[in-house]
Write an enzyme that holds these catalytic residues in place. Sequence first.
Site, short mmCIF file in Angstrom:
data_model
loop_
_atom_site.label_atom_id
_atom_site.label_comp_id
_atom_site.label_asym_id
_atom_site.label_seq_id
_atom_site.Cartn_x
_atom_site.Cartn_y
_atom_site.Cartn_z
CG ASP A 93 -2.26 0.59 1.00
OD1 ASP A 93 -2.65 0.75 -0.18
OD2 ASP A 93 -2.97 0.88 1.98
CD1 TRP A 155 -0.59 10.39 2.12
CD2 TRP A 155 1.53 9.68 2.08
NE1 TRP A 155 0.17 11.40 1.60
CE2 TRP A 155 1.48 11.00 1.54
CE3 TRP A 155 2.77 9.04 2.15
CZ2 TRP A 155 2.61 11.66 1.09
CZ3 TRP A 155 3.90 9.70 1.69
CH2 TRP A 155 3.81 11.00 1.17
CB SER A 233 0.16 19.17 4.70
OG SER A 233 -1.22 19.46 4.50
CB CYS A 288 6.43 14.92 9.65
SG CYS A 288 6.33 13.82 11.08
CD GLU A 387 7.14 18.16 5.43
OE1 GLU A 387 7.47 17.35 6.31
OE2 GLU A 387 6.04 18.73 5.40
#
Length: 493
Positions: A93, A155, A233, A288, A387
Amino acid sequence: MNRYDQFYINGQWVSPIEGGSFESFDPSDESLITTVASGSAADIDVAVKAARAAFDEGPWPRMSGAERGVYLRKIADGIRARQEELAEIEVRDNGKPFPEAMWDIGDTAGCFDFYANLAEELDERREKPVALADDRFSSLARKEPIGVAGAIVPWNFPMLMASWKIAPALAAGCSIILKPAEQTSLTALELARIADEAGVPAGVLNIVTGPGSKVGAALTAHPGVDKLAFTGSVPVGSRIMQAAAQDIKNVTLELGGKSPFVIFADSDIEQAVEWIMFGIFWNKGEVCSATSRVLVERSAYEPLLARLAEEVRKVKIGNGMEEGVLLGPLVNRSQYDGTLKAISRGLEEGARLVCGGERPAHLDKGFYLQPTVFADVPEDSWIWNEEIFAPVVCIRPFDSEDEAIKSANNSRFGLGAAVMSKDLERCERVARKFRAGIVWINCSQPTFTEAPWGGYKQSGIGRELGEWGLNNYLETKQITRYNSEQPWGWYIK
């Protein structure tokens, strides 16, 4: 593989009210994995009402912490019993290498165990006496579950991020609705199966899949939700804050990052290269907290770049299920195309491409990208400040400790930061000057369930993990009693 064309709501598997669905693709070869149920505001309404009833009328928040801990441990055991299967689903996935997925699933089980322990401890510290200046009164502070929680996860660590929210919420006595990322929804639905087998009461855990624009928006706006927890985000986090403001919902946000890694010249070059790579190529750079801005003391700059490029070129890229693969495909085409645009922009801005930046020659399908190293990156450039969320690292030199700290802190983000030096006193000094919520010394990215996780500035609000994660789902109530036999006598004399 199980079917994924239904949600888990109120202890049952149910079909979308509007009959929606979406397709989940394997990023390694772009093939279809399965079709997943796609929800709407109507499905969220049903889920919230189920969670509301479970909290307001059901047994879950009225159990002792020890009783809830039994269920949490059963979930942990259920995850471990299926660890390899769940890891393989995660690879298909998300695209991450299988050993990384195994680590993630193991940590997911550990997270449920950890919060089972805290649930038990909560029984002993739920109420705390408060000393008062007036001895005619006694007072105590009491911890109680906050209510119905809505959680939205990204995800990049699908099942693990879900556990960071579900486990503490359940330990506290809350009911919860989880909205997983539509790109990687499969292990969240498997977690629902495991929780169901563990006997978690109906309505306590609900999982609704679908796009953020419909399912996520409906969840954040629903007046029956007391608490919102989001990882993702900055733009989406901002919209969630705006939605939460309508009902003054409690909010925890873990948002983006552009974390610095300051490396002094006395550092061991082999260890520096290892931690630079782990800090940006782990999980394909889709992290992140990735230390994607590396500052190297000038005298070590070129030797380190040469050694880094040598090792980066050895990284095996491919399907995450292949032996020895250390870098899988990016999660989907949108992420892949966005990363290629970022690399092009870096070149336009004058950064030096040391290595990578292209599709591997031997892989013509899938969203694969060579691990990418930019040097001499201008401090005002887009790639230094924004980012990218991919295996792309930006490096520049510095000449003094003060310069390095100033550059490291010159960011709208403040999630993670790292420093490396053999001088531990200097490391400790620099660590305390970073404006970041997570700081690593002589390493990058190790994450422990016991320690607080979250950022400064635009990297978020609040902390997850550890006791701080549990506190996210608890309210504090004051109970004060008048004990004197003498009348108060203010109005009635």
